[in-house]
Design a protein around this motif. Structure first.
Motif, PDB file in Angstrom:
ATOM      1  N   PRO A 136       0.811  -1.223   0.000  1.00 34.86           N
ATOM      2  CA  PRO A 136       0.000   0.000   0.000  1.00 34.86           C
ATOM      3  C   PRO A 136       0.848   1.279   0.000  1.00 34.86           C
ATOM      4  N   ILE A 137       2.133   1.180  -0.289  1.00 35.20           N
ATOM      5  CA  ILE A 137       2.953   2.399  -0.390  1.00 35.20           C
ATOM      6  C   ILE A 137       3.795   2.312  -1.658  1.00 35.20           C
ATOM      7  N   ASP A 138       4.320   3.451  -2.099  1.00 35.80           N
ATOM      8  CA  ASP A 138       5.138   3.424  -3.310  1.00 35.80           C
ATOM      9  C   ASP A 138       6.567   3.886  -3.005  1.00 35.80           C
ATOM     10  N   GLY A 139       7.377   3.990  -4.025  1.00 37.16           N
ATOM     11  CA  GLY A 139       8.790   4.353  -3.870  1.00 37.16           C
ATOM     12  C   GLY A 139       8.972   5.717  -3.217  1.00 37.16           C
ATOM     13  N   GLU A 140       8.094   6.654  -3.587  1.00 39.74           N
ATOM     14  CA  GLU A 140       8.154   8.002  -3.006  1.00 39.74           C
ATOM     15  C   GLU A 140       8.048   7.935  -1.480  1.00 39.74           C
ATOM     16  N   ASP A 141       7.051   7.134  -1.032  1.00 39.07           N
ATOM     17  CA  ASP A 141       6.845   6.984   0.411  1.00 39.07           C
ATOM     18  C   ASP A 141       8.108   6.466   1.079  1.00 39.07           C
ATOM     19  N   ILE A 142       8.750   5.501   0.452  1.00 36.48           N
ATOM     20  CA  ILE A 142       9.939   4.883   1.043  1.00 36.48           C
ATOM     21  C   ILE A 142      11.081   5.902   1.128  1.00 36.48           C
ATOM     22  N   MET A 143      11.292   6.662   0.028  1.00 31.74           N
ATOM     23  CA  MET A 143      12.373   7.659   0.024  1.00 31.74           C
ATOM     24  C   MET A 143      12.146   8.701   1.106  1.00 31.74           C
ATOM     25  N   ARG A 144      10.869   9.117   1.226  1.00 32.67           N
ATOM     26  CA  ARG A 144      10.545  10.136   2.214  1.00 32.67           C
ATOM     27  C   ARG A 144      10.759   9.590   3.625  1.00 32.67           C
TER      28      ARG A 144
END
Ligand code: ATP
Ligand code: MG
Length: 449
Positions: A398-406
């Protein structure tokens, strides 16, 4: 008319009669519609044979009367098609046609009605129906052949097949669709002329169209057996022919070829599943070891299926689906009750839209061997249904790459993808709840992921 209501057969006959009467043209319904009508089978498409070269003319008048769009005409072949809701009506001027040995362009010349009928493929396809609904057997033997369920060529089969080698595949296809026997002189003629079934004389599209119809018929296994006895299998499906005589042990009762035919016979009437059954073990000859292992045959086979279907010019979407099924075909077969839910979810994810077909293929594959516990597939099906209906799903993060980087304060790069994949696995395995909050919280406390 002109609405989208399907036109019923009586209306069709009435309109054909009016069109022919208006023009003073002589014409009959011929071929599949008449044959299938007498057999009590549904046949939406009509072929109309027209005397004196008037096919295009009659088609035009018929199209006017029905309010259909203008006919699509093929001058060279003397044919014209009219499309009505639920029906394709093809008008053909009586003609004699043959394929010269070196060209894919058929020789077409005008002919009398009887000459036209005598040059068709099978007697059961020469029956005429007039527009009052009466049947005419101008050859004299067609009705008897139909009643006896026999496919016989109107002329010497050598000549019939030589004039258009595709007729050999049509013989197999009609046998598979209708359950008819081939007259005894057909297979010997096919064996003699099988080599003529090659492009460019016979286009690949005509060949794969017949293959498609064979596989979708009620008797796909019979079709493959007939292709084999006619010497056509190695031309159309050499990958399958190469499985003949490839012995196997374990739960198998047949060689790879025999097992494949059994499996095809156990599939539901779905083109993709049936193609996958045809190709599921074609990787075995190339991967066979003296000890009787076929390690990696599913990957090798998926590649071979792809090559074969590209050669046969199947649409890419169908090729992809078949290759996926061949590649994954062992997974459900190897299912054990001890599998974790994560393992079941991974199978569902890997098969994606093909999961039901994969299960149908596995049932056929297991059914075609002496594999124990075929019921275990029912258990797997139940578990698949459960994981597929989970809400929210555990098969997508339920999350994407942007979420992980942030969350981790890291720049774009391969690590992001790796972390996302790892999170996906943990969700599938039930280690993290499938919610944004839970995943972000997990990320905060596991910066070493
Ligand atoms: P179906 O429409 O179910 O495939 P069909 O018998 O109507 O079966 P079509 O391809 O629609 O087959 O052709 C209509 C008729 O034209 C056939 O019944 C047959 O008489 C004749 N015909 C079609 N193709 C050939 C061929 N390659 N050689 C000889 N006759 C043919
Ligand atoms: Mg037809």
């Amino acid at each position: 008319m002109g609405s989208n209501q399907p036109v019923d057969d009586l209306q069709l006959l009435g309109l054909l009669k009016r069109a022919a009467d208006d023009l003073g043209v002589k014409a009959w319904i011929v071929g599949g519609y008449v044959r299938d009508h007498l057999l009590g089978r549904d046949q939406p498409d009509l072929d109309v044979v027209v005397e004196d070269g008037a096919a295009a003319h009659l088609a035009e008048r018929f199209a006017q009367l029905t309010g259909a769009g203008p006919p699509v005409t093929f001058e060279r072949y003397g044919t014209a098609q009219v499309t009505l809701p639920g029906h394709l009506v093809e008008f053909v001027s009586a003609r004699a046609e043959s394929y010269p040995p070196d060209s894919r362009k058929p020789h077409v010349r005008p002919a009398t009605l009887d000459e036209d009928l005598g040059r068709r493929d099978f007697t059961v396809n020469t029956l005429l129906m007039d527009f009052e609904g009466n049947i005419h057997d101008r050859l004299g033997s067609a009705r008897a052949d139909l009643d006896a369920h026999i496919l016989r060529t109107p002329a010497d089969p050598i000549q019939t097949f030589n004039d258009d080698p595709l007729r050999m595949l049509r013989a197999v296809r009609f046998a598979a669709q209708l359950g008819f026997d081939l007259a005894p002189d057909l297979v010997p003629a096919m064996r003699q002329l099988s080599g003529r079934l090659v492009s460019p004389v016979i286009s690949v599209e005509r060949i794969s169209d017949e293959l498609r119809k064979m596989l979708l018929s009620e008797r796909p296994r019979l079709a493959l057996e007939l292709l084999d006895s006619a010497g056509l299998l190695e031309l159309v499906l050499p990958e399958l022919a190469a499985c003949k005589g490839v012995a196997q042990t374990g739960y198998h009762t047949h060689d790879v070829y025999g097992h494949t035919l059994l499996a095809v016979g156990l599939t539901p009437p779905d083109l993709i599943v049936r193609l996958a059954a045809v190709f599921h073990d074609v990787g075995k000859p190339a991967t066979a070891t003296p000890e009787g292992a076929f390690t990696g045959h599913e990957e090798v086979g998926a590649g071979m299926a792809r090559t074969a279907l590209e050669r046969l010019r199947f649409p890419l979407k169908e090729i992809d689906a078949v290759a996926t099924l061949v590649r994954l075909h062992l997974r459900p077969v190897y299912y054990r009750s001890e599998w974790s839910d994560g393992a079941v979810r991974r199978l569902a994810r890997d098969a994606g839209a093909q999961i039901e077909r994969l299960m149908a293929l596995a049932r056929a594959d297991i059914g075609a061997s002496a594999y124990p516990e075929p019921e275990k597939l029912d258990e797997l099906a139940t578990r698949l249904a459960t994981v597929l209906s989970e809400k929210p799903t555990r098969m997508a993060a339920p999350i994407d790459g942007e979420d992980i980087m942030r969350a981790l304060g890291i720049p774009p790069g391969p690590a992001v993808g790796r972390i996302k994949e790892r999170l996906g696995e943990l969700i599938m395995d039930g280690e993290i709840e499938p919610s944004r909050e839970a995943v972000l919280a997990y990320l905060q406390s596991h910066s070493d992921l």
